[in-house]
Design a protein around this motif. Structure first.
Motif, short mmCIF file in Angstrom:
data_model
loop_
_atom_site.label_atom_id
_atom_site.label_comp_id
_atom_site.label_asym_id
_atom_site.label_seq_id
_atom_site.Cartn_x
_atom_site.Cartn_y
_atom_site.Cartn_z
N ILE A 261 0.87 -1.17 0.00
CA ILE A 261 0.00 0.00 0.00
C ILE A 261 0.91 1.22 0.00
CG2 ILE A 261 -1.78 1.27 1.25
CD1 ILE A 261 -2.65 -1.36 2.48
N SER A 262 0.82 2.03 -1.02
CA SER A 262 1.80 3.09 -1.16
C SER A 262 1.24 4.25 -1.96
CB SER A 262 3.05 2.54 -1.86
OG SER A 262 3.95 3.56 -2.17
N GLN A 263 1.87 5.43 -1.81
CA GLN A 263 1.54 6.57 -2.63
C GLN A 263 2.54 6.76 -3.76
OE1 GLN A 263 1.12 9.99 -0.07
NE2 GLN A 263 -0.70 9.21 0.93
N ILE A 264 3.40 5.78 -3.96
CA ILE A 264 4.39 5.88 -5.02
C ILE A 264 3.73 5.70 -6.39
CG2 ILE A 264 6.49 4.86 -5.99
CD1 ILE A 264 7.35 4.19 -3.18
N TYR A 265 3.95 6.67 -7.26
CA TYR A 265 3.31 6.73 -8.58
C TYR A 265 1.79 6.59 -8.47
CZ TYR A 265 7.94 6.52 -10.62
OH TYR A 265 9.23 6.81 -10.97
N LYS A 266 1.25 7.17 -7.44
CA LYS A 266 -0.20 7.11 -7.27
C LYS A 266 -0.88 8.26 -8.00
CE LYS A 266 -3.91 6.67 -3.88
NZ LYS A 266 -4.26 6.50 -2.45
N ARG A 267 -1.86 7.91 -8.80
CA ARG A 267 -2.66 8.93 -9.48
C ARG A 267 -3.78 9.41 -8.57
NH1 ARG A 267 -2.63 9.73 -15.03
NH2 ARG A 267 -1.56 8.22 -16.37
N LEU A 268 -4.12 10.68 -8.67
CA LEU A 268 -5.30 11.17 -7.98
C LEU A 268 -6.55 10.51 -8.55
CD1 LEU A 268 -4.63 15.03 -7.97
CD2 LEU A 268 -4.11 13.39 -6.16
N HIS A 269 -7.56 10.40 -7.71
CA HIS A 269 -8.89 10.03 -8.22
C HIS A 269 -9.66 11.33 -8.37
CE1 HIS A 269 -12.84 8.38 -8.76
NE2 HIS A 269 -12.35 7.14 -8.76
N PRO A 270 -10.16 11.63 -9.56
CA PRO A 270 -10.75 12.95 -9.79
C PRO A 270 -11.97 13.25 -8.94
CG PRO A 270 -11.25 11.48 -11.61
CD PRO A 270 -10.23 10.78 -10.77
N ASP A 271 -12.69 12.23 -8.52
CA ASP A 271 -13.94 12.45 -7.79
C ASP A 271 -13.79 12.29 -6.29
OD1 ASP A 271 -15.28 12.90 -10.24
OD2 ASP A 271 -15.44 10.73 -10.55
N GLN A 272 -12.56 12.22 -5.81
CA GLN A 272 -12.29 12.10 -4.38
C GLN A 272 -11.28 13.17 -3.96
OE1 GLN A 272 -10.86 8.12 -3.78
NE2 GLN A 272 -12.74 7.17 -4.57
N PRO A 273 -11.21 13.47 -2.65
CA PRO A 273 -10.13 14.37 -2.21
C PRO A 273 -8.77 13.76 -2.53
CG PRO A 273 -11.77 14.06 -0.48
CD PRO A 273 -12.08 13.05 -1.54
N ALA A 274 -7.79 14.59 -2.75
CA ALA A 274 -6.43 14.12 -2.99
C ALA A 274 -5.89 13.42 -1.76
CB ALA A 274 -5.53 15.29 -3.35
N TYR A 275 -4.91 12.56 -1.97
CA TYR A 275 -4.17 12.05 -0.82
C TYR A 275 -3.24 13.16 -0.33
CZ TYR A 275 -0.79 10.76 -4.55
OH TYR A 275 0.05 10.76 -5.63
N THR A 276 -2.55 12.93 0.77
CA THR A 276 -1.81 13.99 1.45
C THR A 276 -0.68 14.57 0.61
OG1 THR A 276 -2.29 12.94 3.58
CG2 THR A 276 -0.55 14.59 3.55
N VAL A 277 -0.69 15.88 0.45
CA VAL A 277 0.40 16.59 -0.21
C VAL A 277 1.59 16.62 0.75
CG1 VAL A 277 1.15 18.78 -1.21
CG2 VAL A 277 -1.22 18.03 -1.48
N THR A 278 2.77 16.25 0.26
CA THR A 278 3.98 16.29 1.09
C THR A 278 5.06 17.08 0.35
OG1 THR A 278 5.03 14.30 0.19
CG2 THR A 278 3.39 13.99 1.94
N GLY A 279 6.16 17.31 1.04
CA GLY A 279 7.28 18.00 0.41
C GLY A 279 8.23 17.06 -0.30
N SER A 280 7.88 15.78 -0.39
CA SER A 280 8.76 14.78 -1.01
C SER A 280 8.90 15.01 -2.51
CB SER A 280 8.23 13.38 -0.75
OG SER A 280 8.12 13.11 0.62
#
Length: 371
Positions: A261-280
């Protein structure tokens, strides 16, 4: 017409997300919030803060660039309100929850020093949700204890875990906000209920398309993607990442053990809130558009952080990325400060109990002496 004036100071001010939210809340509630000073260790961050906070009275003398460890806190001008988003590095999973044993964990103590030296009427502190579990929970207990005992009167504390997508922010960002009210005050802070913000669109699509964006916007430079990254993204559907993408060919999968389970190369879902914005940045951590095979720009991330489009960030692309990712979402801060100012004014609004309990002020006893 304003009927209260508060002199406002900040430590760890970042690019101004907390301050912008506070000033917006003041304007909407009839409070006069007067900038007095702000400090951050990063030069670009201070330049961004100064540029955007000049309208509220910030100057090159009052925006102090430097290490907080070397700041003459007791010599700063007196304040009535205080905010500090103390560094979260050691309280997050990225920092392996080192907590008070890490390099940054103890920096909250400089906020306590401000409370001791200047005894503002109220304060707002911010940190990641992992704060409550760092050092097996001891760090959070210690921090709350020191805040509650600061100054002559101590502070009543109202710590709450906010999920900012419930407060009009198009991003699933969970943060602990601690509101402190000096113990001699006759009002209590009431945590604003999410129901106040029902109906505000918080989808990634709405955030990035309303109003439409154009290439000439501030901090909206596109990052060139390698052919391999583009090919990988073409197989990843909205909401998927490099580890759970159903159609990703074996040759494009990442050779990383244990990551499911990861945010690596994760695309946003247009109809949901974004996942957490980070400084990475790098390694597939930039955040990726749901439709276009590319990373988000800093301006798109700034929209997810609810900064207005005329809010300009100073510095290189990498510097701006870090500033945006580490900021407090403007609309999230505004929700907390709006509730605070309404509490001060005795105005009614829907509220909920603080999810992390209430900590009573621990006023200094006359017989405590030097013990």
């Amino acid at each position: 017409m304003t009927d209260r004036t508060f002199r406002f100071g900040e430590l760890f001010c970042g690019p101004g997300g907390m301050a912008k939210g506070a000033h917006d809340a003041a304007a909407s509630t009839g409070v006069d919030l007067v900038h007095k000073w702000a400090n951050d260790y990063d030069r670009d961050t201070c330049a961004t803060y100064l540029l955007n906070m000049e309208r509220y009275g910030a100057t090159t003398e009052t925006v102090i660039h430097g290490n907080v460890r070397e700041l003459e806190i007791e010599a700063l001008e007196g304040i009535d309100g205080f905010a500090f988003g103390f560094p979260c590095n050691d309280f997050s999973s990225v920092g392996e929850w080192r907590g008070l044993d890490g390099e940054y964990g103890p920096l909250y103590s400089f906020g306590v020093r401000v409370l001791e030296a200047h005894e503002p009427e109220w304060f707002v502190a911010e940190n990641v949700s992992g704060l409550q579990s760092a050092n097996e929970g001891r760090a959070f207990t210690q921090i709350l204890g020191e805040l509650a005992a600061a100054g002559e009167h101590g502070y009543d504390l109202y710590p709450h875990l906010y999920s900012f997508d419930e407060y009009g922010v198009p991003q699933r960002r969970r943060r602990i906000m601690i509101v402190g009210i000096r113990g001699d005050q006759q009002y209590e802070f009431r945590v604003p209920a999410p129901s106040i913000y029902e109906g505000i669109p918080v989808s990634a699509r709405h955030a990035l398309m309303e109003p439409p964006m154009h290439r000439g916007m501030l901090n909206h430079e596109y990052t060139r993607q390698s052919d391999r990254v583009v090919e990988r993204l073409n197989y990843i559907r909205p909401g998927e990442n490099a580890f759970n993408a159903v159609d990703l060919p074996e040759r494009l999968k990442l050779n990383v053990r244990g990551a499911t389970i990861s945010q690596i190369y994760k695309r946003l879902h247009p109809d949901q809130p974004a996942y957490t914005v980070t400084g990475s940045g790098g390694g597939g951590t930039h955040m990726y558009h749901w439709n276009e095979s590319r990373a988000l720009t800093s301006r798109e991330k700034a929209r997810l952080q609810t900064f207005p489009d005329d809010y300009e960030f100073i510095g290189s692309r990498d510097s701006v990325r870090k500033q945006v990712g580490m900021a407090v979402p403007v609309r999230g801060a505004e929700a907390v400060f709006t509730a605070l100012f309404k509490s001060i004014r005795g105005e009614a609004y829907p509220s909920v109990a603080p999810s992390l309990g209430h900590v009573a002020a621990r006023p200094r006893r006359d017989d405590r002496g030097d013990q």
